[in-house]
Scaffold this active site. Sequence first.
Site, short mmCIF file in Angstrom:
data_model
loop_
_atom_site.label_atom_id
_atom_site.label_comp_id
_atom_site.label_asym_id
_atom_site.label_seq_id
_atom_site.Cartn_x
_atom_site.Cartn_y
_atom_site.Cartn_z
N HIS A 61 0.85 -1.19 0.00
CA HIS A 61 0.00 0.00 0.00
C HIS A 61 0.88 1.24 0.00
O HIS A 61 2.11 1.13 -0.02
CB HIS A 61 -0.97 -0.01 1.19
N HIS A 63 1.37 3.82 2.19
CA HIS A 63 1.81 4.54 3.39
C HIS A 63 3.33 4.64 3.42
O HIS A 63 4.06 3.72 3.05
CB HIS A 63 1.28 3.85 4.64
N ASP A 65 5.65 4.53 5.64
CA ASP A 65 6.52 3.59 6.36
C ASP A 65 6.79 2.32 5.56
O ASP A 65 7.69 1.55 5.89
CB ASP A 65 5.94 3.24 7.74
N HIS A 66 6.06 2.14 4.46
CA HIS A 66 6.25 0.96 3.61
C HIS A 66 6.95 1.27 2.29
O HIS A 66 7.30 0.34 1.57
CB HIS A 66 4.90 0.29 3.32
N HIS A 142 -7.54 -1.98 4.28
CA HIS A 142 -6.71 -1.13 5.14
C HIS A 142 -7.16 0.30 4.91
O HIS A 142 -8.23 0.53 4.35
CB HIS A 142 -5.22 -1.34 4.79
N ASP A 213 -0.37 -4.56 5.77
CA ASP A 213 -1.26 -4.06 6.83
C ASP A 213 -2.71 -4.37 6.47
O ASP A 213 -3.12 -4.20 5.31
CB ASP A 213 -1.10 -2.55 6.99
N HIS A 271 5.30 -6.28 11.84
CA HIS A 271 4.65 -4.98 12.06
C HIS A 271 4.28 -4.84 13.54
O HIS A 271 3.15 -4.57 13.91
CB HIS A 271 3.41 -4.85 11.17
#
Length: 329
Positions: A61, A63, A65-66, A142, A213, A271
């Site tokens: 996805h 975001h 942090d990914h 998510h 996530d 995670h």
Amino acid sequence: MFELVFLGTSASAPSIYRGLPALAVLAGEQRFLVDCGEGTQRQILRSGIGFKRLNRIFLTHAHLDHILGLGGLLSTFGRWEALDEIHIWGGLPAIERVQSLVYQVVFRRETPPVPIYFYRTMPDETLFQGRKFSVRAFPVSHRGRECYGYIFEEDARRPFLAEKAEALGVPSGPERRQLVAGDSIVTPAGRVVLPEEVLGDVVRGAKVVVTGDIARTEDIHDAARDADVLVIEATYLDRHADVAGEVGHITARQAAELARDCGVKYLFLTHVSRRYREFEVIREVRKYFPHSYVARDLDHFAIFRDKLPQKIKAQDRQHVDEDLPEGGE
């Protein structure tokens, strides 16, 4: 056989012990990266697997942090590594965000030194077909649109029954390869032998499911069913289930119940939130699914069909007794 190398196992922000999300999946000569949090390229070096052939990247996805580690990684790939091309899959929001990072920041006013190809992930579509395995995607819930998990699965096969072949007079050599390929042969004695006479029942290959996530589990049962290994988030514990639901994550208990209900063989949690000590996560998940493991950065496992995952390299767990958890971070 697949190999899993956990490069980053923290949730949202790094901790002293855990980096941001990234997982390397090795399949023979092919190498894949699932997500690329900040600091991933250093973790690749620390893991010992190196950059060679690690040019296929699947994003779960959009975001940060990914995906934020892609800036540095692609810069290194483009300038220093002998890669002919780079391939990146993801939902449209993830692809658009990474393209902005690549073309407006990393390679601003210049052409990337190697071609970078972007592909929009589509559910239930085979994204990569390798020798004896494939990769396909499945949708997950998510925060935001077009979030995906990925399934790495070996092709099913029919084992060659050598004793039957001997009894039918099939010589060693190319004739046996023809039968395995599905072609009939004629023996030196003049007998026609069909593949069905020397091949056993279909045996499914190893299956590894990586979710990224997720906010709920009931919509991914089909994807997770009968997985040899399920790699899934465990951002919260059950005592914070309400918070987890509000922010689009699940608990360790929910992950365990999913594994139990779907016939998963082994569960790997990642995670992990900095708010919990590791032994708390282990204690909760193993209450509902004993074959569970909380992954740490740089843990490296070989995954087989219907066999216990083999540790190739595991981080020092001197603070955690895996059978009777006594400590943690």
